[in-house]
Design an enzyme around this catalytic site. Structure first.
Site, PDB file in Angstrom:
ATOM      1  N   HIS A 121      -2.964   1.576   0.203  1.00 46.99           N
ATOM      2  CA  HIS A 121      -3.890   1.212   1.276  1.00 46.99           C
ATOM      3  C   HIS A 121      -4.447   2.529   1.840  1.00 46.99           C
ATOM      4  O   HIS A 121      -3.738   3.530   1.873  1.00 46.99           O
ATOM      5  CB  HIS A 121      -3.075   0.474   2.343  1.00 46.99           C
ATOM      6  CG  HIS A 121      -3.865  -0.185   3.426  1.00 46.99           C
ATOM      7  ND1 HIS A 121      -4.417   0.517   4.471  1.00 46.99           N
ATOM      8  CD2 HIS A 121      -4.161  -1.474   3.646  1.00 46.99           C
ATOM      9  CE1 HIS A 121      -5.023  -0.324   5.291  1.00 46.99           C
ATOM     10  NE2 HIS A 121      -4.888  -1.549   4.816  1.00 46.99           N
ATOM     11  N   ASP A 198       5.690   2.424   2.786  1.00 43.00           N
ATOM     12  CA  ASP A 198       4.789   1.580   3.560  1.00 43.00           C
ATOM     13  C   ASP A 198       5.179   0.124   3.283  1.00 43.00           C
ATOM     14  O   ASP A 198       4.920  -0.398   2.202  1.00 43.00           O
ATOM     15  CB  ASP A 198       3.350   1.878   3.124  1.00 43.00           C
ATOM     16  CG  ASP A 198       2.338   0.880   3.685  1.00 43.00           C
ATOM     17  OD1 ASP A 198       2.752  -0.100   4.328  1.00 43.00           O
ATOM     18  OD2 ASP A 198       1.129   1.093   3.459  1.00 43.00           O
ATOM     19  N   GLN A 201       3.146  -4.729   3.686  1.00 39.56           N
ATOM     20  CA  GLN A 201       2.953  -5.942   2.894  1.00 39.56           C
ATOM     21  C   GLN A 201       4.283  -6.604   2.548  1.00 39.56           C
ATOM     22  O   GLN A 201       4.390  -7.818   2.508  1.00 39.56           O
ATOM     23  CB  GLN A 201       2.215  -5.549   1.597  1.00 39.56           C
ATOM     24  CG  GLN A 201       1.333  -6.582   0.990  1.00 39.56           C
ATOM     25  CD  GLN A 201       0.397  -7.248   1.959  1.00 39.56           C
ATOM     26  OE1 GLN A 201       0.383  -8.462   2.012  1.00 39.56           O
ATOM     27  NE2 GLN A 201      -0.381  -6.515   2.722  1.00 39.56           N
ATOM     28  N   LYS A 224       1.845  -8.837  10.152  1.00 34.73           N
ATOM     29  CA  LYS A 224       1.902  -9.331   8.776  1.00 34.73           C
ATOM     30  C   LYS A 224       3.106 -10.243   8.585  1.00 34.73           C
ATOM     31  O   LYS A 224       3.332 -10.779   7.514  1.00 34.73           O
ATOM     32  CB  LYS A 224       1.977  -8.147   7.808  1.00 34.73           C
ATOM     33  CG  LYS A 224       0.817  -7.160   7.940  1.00 34.73           C
ATOM     34  CD  LYS A 224      -0.114  -7.191   6.759  1.00 34.73           C
ATOM     35  CE  LYS A 224      -1.362  -6.380   7.025  1.00 34.73           C
ATOM     36  NZ  LYS A 224      -1.547  -5.257   6.128  1.00 34.73           N
ATOM     37  N   CYS A 362      -9.237  -2.229   1.573  1.00 36.04           N
ATOM     38  CA  CYS A 362      -8.779  -0.907   2.029  1.00 36.04           C
ATOM     39  C   CYS A 362      -8.029  -0.177   0.928  1.00 36.04           C
ATOM     40  O   CYS A 362      -7.079   0.567   1.201  1.00 36.04           O
ATOM     41  CB  CYS A 362      -7.888  -1.001   3.267  1.00 36.04           C
ATOM     42  SG  CYS A 362      -8.688  -1.692   4.688  1.00 36.04           S
TER      43      CYS A 362
HETATM   44  C1  LIG Z   1      -2.040  -4.012   6.276  1.00 38.29           C
HETATM   45  C2  LIG Z   1      -1.550  -2.835   5.563  1.00 38.29           C
HETATM   46  C3  LIG Z   1      -1.579  -1.563   6.154  1.00 38.29           C
HETATM   47  C4  LIG Z   1      -2.169  -1.296   7.511  1.00 38.29           C
HETATM   48  O1  LIG Z   1      -1.490  -1.983   8.508  1.00 38.29           O
HETATM   49  P1  LIG Z   1      -2.033  -1.963  10.018  1.00 38.29           P
HETATM   50  O2  LIG Z   1      -1.278  -3.070  10.669  1.00 38.29           O
HETATM   51  O3  LIG Z   1      -3.510  -2.220   9.942  1.00 38.29           O
HETATM   52  O4  LIG Z   1      -1.717  -0.625  10.574  1.00 38.29           O
HETATM   53  C5  LIG Z   1      -1.079  -0.505   5.433  1.00 38.29           C
HETATM   54  N1  LIG Z   1      -0.559  -0.675   4.201  1.00 38.29           N
HETATM   55  C6  LIG Z   1      -0.508  -1.874   3.608  1.00 38.29           C
HETATM   56  C7  LIG Z   1       0.104  -2.003   2.260  1.00 38.29           C
HETATM   57  C8  LIG Z   1      -0.999  -3.004   4.267  1.00 38.29           C
HETATM   58  O5  LIG Z   1      -0.950  -4.195   3.681  1.00 38.29           O
END
Ligand SMILES: *Cc1c(COP(=O)(O)O)cnc(C)c1O
Length: 404
Positions: A121, A198, A201, A224, A362
């Site tokens: 992302h 990260d 997801q 999420k 993104c």
């Molecule tokens: C949604 C997402 C982000 C960004 O999350 P925010 O809540 O907008 O800060 C970063 N990495 C991944 C894999 C995502 O799905």
């Protein structure tokens, strides 16, 4: 038996109509919906407890502080952190990554290397590029395959004694690939590099155990995983959080302030400058409770069923191509229809009440790899149904007829 019809009753929004049709919400990878149990907590907070935390001697402030700190402990238990002060409440994944990237400014120098993956992302790319500009460190990329998996053999060749930090997502938001983070973490540690995962997801689909993973940093967003927007978590190992300088200066993060010198507060407050999203933090705790009450094993097995069904049904449509075909993936289906622009497909689906994401999600480097402008992305959650997938398939057929 997974009682999806009962679960759906927890989500008021799922009974609304869009363009005169029952809403089919398949944009869960962008944000999940909120159950009544979490909405109730938000209403209760503003109706009964609203006050600033960690400061007042008055009852409301103490009650709000208790609720906020209880939420931190829930988050700690959920991710299985060793200490509650390793849980930093942030405004979301993006904030958590920037906090760590900023902290590393003082730890990196020219000649150091940091490693990212091709599946990221933008929020797990741009802060690191900015870090490289500040420090002179260089950024290496683990490439991807046609299936949407990481080229792990190339990862091995990128690692060296110069590697200081590796950051990849647990699950790709654009393709749904589940990355082999256990191996990524182990190999990075062998050369002495730290790892940030990260989990924006993944947190919706599985329950990560940060101690078992032995990961240095793990970030996620509440929105999420059935919580509100504007709140998230940065887990960091105590030793790392002690080493990193604070990100923002302000109230709450200090021990003592004079114009000669300020000393910083202990963890976690050192990284929590200013008034946080108090209600959001408390509601994040409630969202974790809610998801655990359903159970992550049950969620994963039901979502896998939806993924298998959706994949099979969509592939019956002539000219439909799915991007991201790893065997290790979650309930995200990214696809295109012949050479029709994803935006056009998404607009027709919206007229039918079906919410999907279109575009680069993104994650432009992934789209560049496939040489496409973007995809249509349908991402399923545990409150979705096979009947909704049938509506999607009918909708895509209709779009194909209208657009080709
Ligand atoms: C949604 C997402 C982000 C960004 O999350 P925010 O809540 O907008 O800060 C970063 N990495 C991944 C894999 C995502 O799905």
């Amino acid at each position: 038996m997974f009682k999806v019809e009962d679960i759906r009753k927890d989500f008021p929004i799922l009974s609304r109509k869009v363009n005169g049709k029952p809403l089919v919400y398949f944009d869960n990878a962008a944000t999940s919906q909120t159950p009544q149990q979490v909405i109730d907590v938000i209403v209760d907070y503003y109706s009964n407890y609203n006050a600033n935390i960690h400061r007042g001697v008055h009852t409301l402030s103490q009650e709000a502080t208790d609720l906020y700190e209880q939420a931190r402990q829930k988050i700690q238990r959920h991710f299985n952190a060793k200490f509650s002060h390793e849980i930093i409440l942030t405004s979301g994944t993006t904030h958590g990554i920037n906090l760590v990237a900023n902290g590393f400014s003082s730890l990196l120098k020219k000649g150091d290397e940091i490693i990212v993956s091709a599946l990221e992302h933008h929020s797990n790319i741009v802060p690191w590029q900015m870090l490289c500009e500040r420090t002179g460190a260089s950024l290496k990329v683990i490439p991807m395959t046609q299936e949407g998996e990481l080229e792990m053999a190339i990862y091995d060749t990128l690692l060296s004694k110069n590697t200081k930090l590796v950051f990849v997502n647990h699950i790709s938001n654009a393709l749904g690939t589940i990355n082999p983070i256990e191996t990524i973490i182990d190999k990075a540690h062998k050369v002495g590099a730290a790892v940030l995962i990260d989990g924006a997801q993944s947190c919706a689909h599985l329950k990560p155990d940060v101690q078992k993973l032995n990961v240095d940093f793990y970030v996620a967003s509440a929105h999420k995983m059935c919580g509100p927007t504007g709140v998230g978590v940065l887990y960091g190992k105590e030793e790392w959080l002690k080493k990193l300088p604070p990100y923002q200066g302000g109230g709450e993060m200090i021990a003592e302030v004079t114009f000669e010198k300020t000393t910083y507060a202990d963890l976690p407050h050192k990284f929590e400058a200013g008034t946080p999203n108090i209600c959001g933090g408390i509601a994040f705790g409630a969202a974790i409770d809610y998801m655990n009450s359903i159970g992550f094993d049950a969620i994963a097995s039901y979502e896998n069923e939806l993924l298998a069904y959706g994949t099979k049904q969509l592939l019956t449509i002539d000219g439909l191509k799915i991007y991201g075909t790893s065997e290790h993936k979650t309930s995200v289906i990214s696809f295109n229809l012949d050479s029709i622009h994803p935006y056009d497909v998404g607009s027709i689906l919206d007229k039918l009440g079906i919410a999907v994401r279109t575009g680069h999600h993104c994650a432009q480097p992934i789209m560049d790899y496939y040489k496409i402008p973007g995809t249509v992305r349908a991402s399923f959650s545990f409150y979705n149904t096979k009947a909704e997938i049938d509506s999607l398939v009918e909708g895509v057929k209709k779009a194909k007829m209208m657009l080709s």
